[in-house]
Structures are given as C-alpha cells and as structure tokens.
Motif scaffolding. Structure first.
Motif, PDB file in Angstrom:
ATOM      1  N   PRO A 214     -43.192 -25.004 -18.149  1.00  0.00           N
ATOM      2  CA  PRO A 214     -41.895 -24.628 -18.715  1.00  0.00           C
ATOM      3  C   PRO A 214     -40.879 -24.376 -17.601  1.00  0.00           C
ATOM      4  CG  PRO A 214     -43.656 -23.411 -19.789  1.00  0.00           C
ATOM      5  CD  PRO A 214     -44.278 -24.120 -18.622  1.00  0.00           C
ATOM      6  N   HIS A 215     -39.629 -24.711 -17.847  1.00  0.00           N
ATOM      7  CA  HIS A 215     -38.629 -24.530 -16.797  1.00  0.00           C
ATOM      8  C   HIS A 215     -37.316 -24.015 -17.376  1.00  0.00           C
ATOM      9  CE1 HIS A 215     -38.616 -28.671 -18.252  1.00  0.00           C
ATOM     10  NE2 HIS A 215     -37.375 -28.816 -17.882  1.00  0.00           N
ATOM     11  N   LEU A 216     -36.695 -23.129 -16.606  1.00  0.00           N
ATOM     12  CA  LEU A 216     -35.423 -22.518 -16.963  1.00  0.00           C
ATOM     13  C   LEU A 216     -34.408 -22.832 -15.882  1.00  0.00           C
ATOM     14  CD1 LEU A 216     -36.708 -18.960 -17.987  1.00  0.00           C
ATOM     15  CD2 LEU A 216     -36.345 -20.924 -19.497  1.00  0.00           C
ATOM     16  N   MET A 217     -33.167 -23.029 -16.285  1.00  0.00           N
ATOM     17  CA  MET A 217     -32.096 -23.288 -15.316  1.00  0.00           C
ATOM     18  C   MET A 217     -31.394 -21.983 -14.968  1.00  0.00           C
ATOM     19  SD  MET A 217     -28.716 -25.751 -15.737  1.00  0.00           S
ATOM     20  CE  MET A 217     -29.497 -27.302 -15.266  1.00  0.00           C
ATOM     21  N   PHE A 218     -31.106 -21.807 -13.681  1.00  0.00           N
ATOM     22  CA  PHE A 218     -30.310 -20.659 -13.229  1.00  0.00           C
ATOM     23  C   PHE A 218     -28.919 -21.160 -12.881  1.00  0.00           C
ATOM     24  CE2 PHE A 218     -28.535 -18.052  -9.785  1.00  0.00           C
ATOM     25  CZ  PHE A 218     -28.490 -16.826 -10.421  1.00  0.00           C
ATOM     26  N   TYR A 219     -27.928 -20.620 -13.573  1.00  0.00           N
ATOM     27  CA  TYR A 219     -26.533 -20.958 -13.303  1.00  0.00           C
ATOM     28  C   TYR A 219     -25.919 -19.856 -12.455  1.00  0.00           C
ATOM     29  CZ  TYR A 219     -24.850 -25.097 -15.863  1.00  0.00           C
ATOM     30  OH  TYR A 219     -24.548 -26.382 -16.259  1.00  0.00           O
ATOM     31  N   GLY A 220     -25.423 -20.213 -11.275  1.00  0.00           N
ATOM     32  CA  GLY A 220     -24.783 -19.239 -10.405  1.00  0.00           C
ATOM     33  C   GLY A 220     -23.373 -18.879 -10.822  1.00  0.00           C
ATOM     34  N   PRO A 221     -22.563 -19.836 -11.343  1.00  0.00           N
ATOM     35  CA  PRO A 221     -21.175 -19.519 -11.703  1.00  0.00           C
ATOM     36  C   PRO A 221     -21.052 -18.670 -12.960  1.00  0.00           C
ATOM     37  CG  PRO A 221     -21.468 -21.880 -11.281  1.00  0.00           C
ATOM     38  CD  PRO A 221     -22.832 -21.270 -11.393  1.00  0.00           C
ATOM     39  N   SER A 222     -19.808 -18.321 -13.278  1.00  0.00           N
ATOM     40  CA  SER A 222     -19.540 -17.537 -14.482  1.00  0.00           C
ATOM     41  C   SER A 222     -19.774 -18.375 -15.728  1.00  0.00           C
ATOM     42  CB  SER A 222     -18.080 -17.051 -14.471  1.00  0.00           C
ATOM     43  OG  SER A 222     -17.187 -18.165 -14.530  1.00  0.00           O
ATOM     44  N   CYS A 223     -20.071 -17.711 -16.831  1.00  0.00           N
ATOM     45  CA  CYS A 223     -20.201 -18.416 -18.108  1.00  0.00           C
ATOM     46  C   CYS A 223     -18.850 -19.010 -18.504  1.00  0.00           C
ATOM     47  CB  CYS A 223     -20.707 -17.467 -19.188  1.00  0.00           C
ATOM     48  SG  CYS A 223     -20.994 -18.283 -20.784  1.00  0.00           S
ATOM     49  N   PHE A 224     -17.778 -18.337 -18.157  1.00  0.00           N
ATOM     50  CA  PHE A 224     -16.431 -18.829 -18.465  1.00  0.00           C
ATOM     51  C   PHE A 224     -16.215 -20.200 -17.831  1.00  0.00           C
ATOM     52  CE2 PHE A 224     -11.858 -19.123 -17.527  1.00  0.00           C
ATOM     53  CZ  PHE A 224     -11.327 -18.922 -18.794  1.00  0.00           C
TER      54      PHE A 224
ATOM     55  N   GLU B  81     -30.202 -29.985 -17.367  1.00  0.00           N
ATOM     56  CA  GLU B  81     -29.633 -28.926 -18.209  1.00  0.00           C
ATOM     57  C   GLU B  81     -30.159 -29.045 -19.634  1.00  0.00           C
ATOM     58  OE1 GLU B  81     -25.178 -27.146 -18.771  1.00  0.00           O
ATOM     59  OE2 GLU B  81     -25.467 -29.248 -19.319  1.00  0.00           O
ATOM     60  N   ASP B  82     -30.224 -30.276 -20.134  1.00  0.00           N
ATOM     61  CA  ASP B  82     -30.699 -30.487 -21.507  1.00  0.00           C
ATOM     62  C   ASP B  82     -32.191 -30.178 -21.653  1.00  0.00           C
ATOM     63  OD1 ASP B  82     -28.192 -31.223 -22.358  1.00  0.00           O
ATOM     64  OD2 ASP B  82     -28.551 -33.380 -22.149  1.00  0.00           O
ATOM     65  N   SER B  83     -32.973 -30.487 -20.621  1.00  0.00           N
ATOM     66  CA  SER B  83     -34.426 -30.311 -20.735  1.00  0.00           C
ATOM     67  C   SER B  83     -34.868 -28.869 -20.543  1.00  0.00           C
ATOM     68  CB  SER B  83     -35.145 -31.205 -19.717  1.00  0.00           C
ATOM     69  OG  SER B  83     -34.963 -30.726 -18.396  1.00  0.00           O
ATOM     70  N   ALA B  84     -34.036 -28.052 -19.891  1.00  0.00           N
ATOM     71  CA  ALA B  84     -34.403 -26.653 -19.657  1.00  0.00           C
ATOM     72  C   ALA B  84     -34.559 -25.911 -20.978  1.00  0.00           C
ATOM     73  CB  ALA B  84     -33.346 -25.964 -18.798  1.00  0.00           C
ATOM     74  N   GLN B  85     -35.641 -25.099 -21.067  1.00  0.00           N
ATOM     75  CA  GLN B  85     -35.885 -24.347 -22.305  1.00  0.00           C
ATOM     76  C   GLN B  85     -34.931 -23.177 -22.489  1.00  0.00           C
ATOM     77  OE1 GLN B  85     -38.330 -25.634 -20.402  1.00  0.00           O
ATOM     78  NE2 GLN B  85     -40.198 -25.991 -21.561  1.00  0.00           N
ATOM     79  N   GLY B  86     -34.256 -22.778 -21.427  1.00  0.00           N
ATOM     80  CA  GLY B  86     -33.302 -21.681 -21.496  1.00  0.00           C
ATOM     81  C   GLY B  86     -32.481 -21.645 -20.219  1.00  0.00           C
ATOM     82  N   ILE B  87     -31.431 -20.827 -20.217  1.00  0.00           N
ATOM     83  CA  ILE B  87     -30.524 -20.739 -19.076  1.00  0.00           C
ATOM     84  C   ILE B  87     -30.327 -19.273 -18.695  1.00  0.00           C
ATOM     85  CG2 ILE B  87     -28.162 -21.138 -18.290  1.00  0.00           C
ATOM     86  CD1 ILE B  87     -28.113 -23.616 -20.116  1.00  0.00           C
ATOM     87  N   ILE B  88     -30.506 -18.984 -17.406  1.00  0.00           N
ATOM     88  CA  ILE B  88     -30.304 -17.640 -16.864  1.00  0.00           C
ATOM     89  C   ILE B  88     -28.959 -17.617 -16.153  1.00  0.00           C
ATOM     90  CG2 ILE B  88     -31.223 -15.871 -15.308  1.00  0.00           C
ATOM     91  CD1 ILE B  88     -33.971 -17.224 -15.653  1.00  0.00           C
ATOM     92  N   MET B  89     -28.205 -16.544 -16.331  1.00  0.00           N
ATOM     93  CA  MET B  89     -26.882 -16.442 -15.710  1.00  0.00           C
ATOM     94  C   MET B  89     -26.714 -15.122 -14.973  1.00  0.00           C
ATOM     95  SD  MET B  89     -24.247 -17.951 -18.539  1.00  0.00           S
ATOM     96  CE  MET B  89     -24.286 -19.673 -19.026  1.00  0.00           C
ATOM     97  N   ASN B  90     -25.974 -15.181 -13.872  1.00  0.00           N
ATOM     98  CA  ASN B  90     -25.608 -13.973 -13.145  1.00  0.00           C
ATOM     99  C   ASN B  90     -24.309 -13.440 -13.725  1.00  0.00           C
ATOM    100  OD1 ASN B  90     -25.403 -11.882 -11.339  1.00  0.00           O
ATOM    101  ND2 ASN B  90     -24.779 -13.154  -9.613  1.00  0.00           N
ATOM    102  N   SER B  91     -24.420 -12.822 -14.885  1.00  0.00           N
ATOM    103  CA  SER B  91     -23.273 -12.232 -15.565  1.00  0.00           C
ATOM    104  C   SER B  91     -23.827 -11.145 -16.478  1.00  0.00           C
ATOM    105  CB  SER B  91     -22.510 -13.293 -16.356  1.00  0.00           C
ATOM    106  OG  SER B  91     -21.317 -12.754 -16.903  1.00  0.00           O
ATOM    107  N   PHE B  92     -22.985 -10.572 -17.344  1.00  0.00           N
ATOM    108  CA  PHE B  92     -23.518  -9.619 -18.319  1.00  0.00           C
ATOM    109  C   PHE B  92     -22.737  -9.724 -19.617  1.00  0.00           C
ATOM    110  CE2 PHE B  92     -20.513  -7.410 -15.608  1.00  0.00           C
ATOM    111  CZ  PHE B  92     -19.818  -6.513 -16.402  1.00  0.00           C
ATOM    112  N   GLU B  93     -23.423  -9.380 -20.693  1.00  0.00           N
ATOM    113  CA  GLU B  93     -22.912  -9.596 -22.048  1.00  0.00           C
ATOM    114  C   GLU B  93     -21.515  -9.001 -22.237  1.00  0.00           C
ATOM    115  OE1 GLU B  93     -24.455 -11.328 -24.375  1.00  0.00           O
ATOM    116  OE2 GLU B  93     -26.553 -11.401 -23.740  1.00  0.00           O
ATOM    117  N   GLU B  94     -21.313  -7.789 -21.751  1.00  0.00           N
ATOM    118  CA  GLU B  94     -20.068  -7.065 -22.009  1.00  0.00           C
ATOM    119  C   GLU B  94     -18.886  -7.650 -21.235  1.00  0.00           C
ATOM    120  OE1 GLU B  94     -23.584  -4.598 -22.874  1.00  0.00           O
ATOM    121  OE2 GLU B  94     -22.977  -5.805 -21.142  1.00  0.00           O
TER     122      GLU B  94
END
Length: 498
Positions: free
Chosen positions: A151-161, A221-234
């Motif tokens: 299984p593999h997850l993508m880590f996105y360094g930039p903002s979700c915006f 990006e499409d094959s990753a089961q999920g995406i981790i981001m350096n941000s927070f919900e709020e």
C-alpha cells in the motif's frame, strides 16, 4: 522531544513498518523528517530513505533522533549522479548548477527505484514494509510499491489551497484559454474569490517536453490509497472539504509538522546546521522588545541578484528610520558570491550595527520565529516557511518567487488576511539565470515592513488573526486535536494492512 501520541489498541510487538521517501530538496526533506518522528512516536517502525549527501546535511538531526530511541532507521541509497549526466554529488535540487540540468535531475530520480526495491526485498532482518509514503514528486516510488504489492500514500508538501487551485485549473482547462501571461483571472470553483496570473500558476511539469514526468505524477496521485498533507483542518477547512470531494479518497492533514520541534536544540538543527552561533542569536533577540524584529529570509532555493540585494538593504535601512523601535534579521545566502556583494554587505552591516543582524548562510528559522521579539517575517511563501509563521503567530510580508508560492501568497493575504504583499508579480525560477535588474524596489520593501510592523488598526487586526491561527495550530497537534487524530488514523491504515 514531543509528547508522543500512543495508540492504545495496537499490538506493539507488531508495529506497522512505514517507508518514507522524500524528494531530494531541503524544503521537502525537512517536513518528512518531522513526519517520520511523529509516526514513530505514534506507534510505527519507520525507515527514512535518503542519500549520502543529504544524510550528511541532516547528520545532527539523525544523531538526535537516534539518541532519542525513536524507531526511525535512516537508509542511504547511492544516487548515480554522474551516470545520470549530473555533476558528482548533485543529490539535492539546490545543488543543481545549471537550469539546463533541472529536467535531467527530475528524470534521474527514478534511478533510485531498483535500489529501493532491492533494499526492501533483501531486508530480511527488518519486518517487511506495510506502507510506502512517498513525496508527490517521487512518482517512481509508487511504481516500486505497486511492484512489491505494498500500500502507498502520497505526501504533499504544499498547501491544500495550492493543490486544489492546481486541480481546478487543470480540470477546467483554464490556462489553455488565457493568452496573456500577466492577465488576472479568477480560479474557478473556489469558495473564496481569488484572482491569479497564468505566469504565477503554470506548473513546470505541465510544460512542453515534460509530458512523461507529468503523466507519471498524475498516475501516482491516482494510484495512492490516500494523501497526507502538512496542514491542519482548521486552517484550510473549505479547501480540504472541496479537495476531498474532488479526489474521493482519504486526505490526512497532520501539520503543522514544525510543531514537532519543541526545544531550542531541535529547532536550531532543523534542516541544516546553523551558520550563526545560536546562543549569540538568542541573546540578541532577548535584548529586543516583543514584536519589534522583522525576520527576512527567502528559503533554500531563491537567489537574488546583487541589484536586488541592494534594494532590499535600502528598504530595510529606510524602515529603521520610519520605525525607531524596529530591528531586523536578514538571511543572505548570496553574499558569498562575488567580491562586489561581499564588500557592499560588509559596509551595510557596519551601517546597521545594533539594529540589524545579517546571517550569511543557513539560519535556524524556526528558532527565530518562535521568539517573542519577532513580529514580522518577509518570506518567499514556501509552504514550510508560511506554515511555520502561521504556527508561531507571526504576520508575513509576502514575496513569492516560483512554484506554489504565488498561490500561498493569495491564501495568506486574501483568504487568511495575515499578510501584506511586497509586490512581486513575475516568477523567478530558482534555476533560472536571474535578471540583473531588481524586481522589487527598496521603497516597496520599506512600505511592506512598516505595514507589517506598524499597520495601525488593520495591522492590529492582522496580528490578532495570526494569534488565533497560532492557537488553532497548537490545538490541532495536541492529544485529541485534528492533526493528532489524523496521524493515528494513518497508523491504523498501515496496521490494518498487516
């Protein structure tokens, strides 16, 4: 070290084994080192993939992690730079000597794939990998994961915006309809109205000649089961909500990852060894009044021509005259290049002695931003720097250069209202030959500094909003907070695959 976040129901004799594969760039490695420590503290075994040159750069961090007892292993793969057509030792984006070699460097990253596959297949003494977490620009690592059935997850360094805006622009084919690179147009589908220019949001991977790299990126990006981001919900609730709808998969914001570093030693060594005596730096800051120091730094990749250094210097010196209580710290990487710059910088330091500090090289940015004396940050709007400012409640003067930075500026200035734009409009790629003409004149620098540090009622409102975001960031990373819970959910995801 941080407060660890245990997951009580896990059988710790069978901890999930996570493989982290960062992009070979300082701005990408720094948050992934923090992520490795947090995952290890939350109940995982972590293997961090790097290369000899990059490992040497973060050696103090590696030693600190090893001495802490956290189950993080650093594995150095050999990067065949010469074989790829690069200079020997060119193992990081900031070491690329010529713009012509940037594409070569990005294409050559896949040469690490067979080595990673062999390491994971041959590591009989370690448990097999349960999940590979790869940087979004390391699409080759998703290929390795698929070949091994991991299984593999993508880590996105930039903002979700930024990620959301890029997705919406591509989905709606907007850039193909815009002829003028500097015509303002709205990003379609955003909950907040934001206008940008084509030149500011065109992604290098979507340029002609980059089709193969682009296809591999989107496939990963499409094959990753999920995406981790350096941000927070709020911080980015509306962007995260819309992005989740668009992608239809798990999105885990776990930041700000910089808040992992809670003590002065870890803050001072984050990313690289400091070029200044940290105790001398702290003593200097201790002598200043709260919110009286402007910190000026443009990241690990941006470079200013000599003419721009002079304009920045004039602007800062002029701001000292406008605000008698102001002091500043200016990080200057370019002063080591050329006798003219060295001579000018020496004269400049003599003129501002006592009220200004110039750091030539790498600065302990997080240590500086957390100090009570620092009230403003002139930044290139790289997401690490932006998020560190948000996590410490520091108002920003925004000066984007390339990549995600112009959209990060829009988020800071137009959406969150915790920043002031310096006025840069034209992207300057870090690997391009910089124009000798200064893009931003000294008066704009002075004006931005004064507005951030003494902006009247509007300035007070910005500082109040920045303080509120600081508290939300800390709450998110504490036990029971949104980022803390998302981190645990990643561990559960990996554990369920065992």
């Amino acid at each position: 070290m941080p407060n660890q976040m245990p997951i009580n129901h896990l059988n710790h004799s069978k901890k999930p084994h996570l493989i982290l594969v960062p992009l070979m760039a300082q701005g990408h490695m720094i948050p992934m080192v923090d992520l490795a420590c947090l995952l290890a503290g939350a109940g995982a075994l972590v293997t961090f993939i790097t290369t000899p040159v990059n490992a040497a750069r973060i050696r103090p961090v590696i030693r600190r992690i090893e001495s802490s007892g956290l189950p993080v292993q650093f594995v150095e793969l050999c990067f065949p730079a010469v074989e790829a057509g690069l200079p020997a030792g060119c193992e990081n984006i900031d070491l690329i000597p010529s713009p012509d070699l940037f594409k070569t460097f990005m294409e050559s990253l896949s040469l690490l794939g067979p080595q990673l596959k062999l390491h994971l297949a041959a590591a009989s003494s370690a448990p097999p990998p349960d999940c590979i977490i790869f940087d979004s620009l390391n699409s080759w690592a998703s290929t390795v994961a698929k070949e091994l059935g991991v299984p593999h997850l993508m880590f996105y360094g930039p903002s979700c915006f930024y990620i959301l805006c890029s997705l919406l622009l591509k989905k709606n084919q907007v850039l193909k309809t815009i002829a003028d690179d500097f015509e303002l147009f709205p990003v379609p589908g955003l909950p907040e109205p934001v206008e940008v220019m084509k030149a500011q949001v065109s992604r290098w991977m979507d340029r002609p000649g980059w089709e193969k790299i682009s296809e591999e990126f989107y496939a990963a990006e499409d094959s990753a089961q999920g995406i981790i981001m350096n941000s927070f919900e709020e911080l980015e609730s509306s962007a995260l909500e819309l992005y989740r709808k668009e992608k239809g998969k798990k999105i885990w914001p776990v930041g700000p990852l910089s808040l992992y570093n809670k003590d002065a030693e870890s803050q001072a060594t984050r990313g690289n060894a400091s070029s200044v005596d940290t105790q001398l730096l702290v003593n200097w800051l201790d002598s200043k009044e709260p919110n009286s120091v402007m910190f000026v730094s443009f990241g690990s990749l941006a470079r200013n021509p000599f003419s721009q250094l002079v304009e920045i210097g004039h602007g800062l010196k002029s701001a000292l005259s406008s605000l008698p209580s102001l002091s500043f710290i200016w990080v200057v990487k370019e002063a080591e290049k050329g006798d003219g710059a060295k001579k000018w910088m020496s004269e400049f330091e003599a003129e501002i002695k006592g009220r200004g500090m110039v750091i030539q090289g790498w600065a302990p940015q997080e240590l500086i931003l957390t100090h009570a004396a620092v009230g403003g940050f002139m930044t290139h709007c790289g997401w690490n720097s932006t998020l560190e400012a948000l996590a410490t409640g520091v108002v920003m003067a925004t000066w984007p250069r390339f990549g995600d930075q112009f959209l990060n500026e829009k988020l800071v200035v137009d959406v969150l209202n915790v920043g002031v734009a310096v006025g840069a409009k034209v992207p300057t790629l870090f690997v391009d030959e910089m124009s000798e003409e200064a893009q931003v004149k000294g008066e704009k620098v002075r004006k931005a500094v004064v507005e951030v540090m003494d902006g009247g009622k509007e300035g007070e409102a910005r500082r109040r909003r920045a303080g509120e975001l600081k508290e939300k960031a800390r709450t998110a990373t504490e036990e029971g907070g949104s980022s803390s819970e998302n981190l645990k959910d990643i561990i559960r995801f990996a554990y369920s695959r065992k």
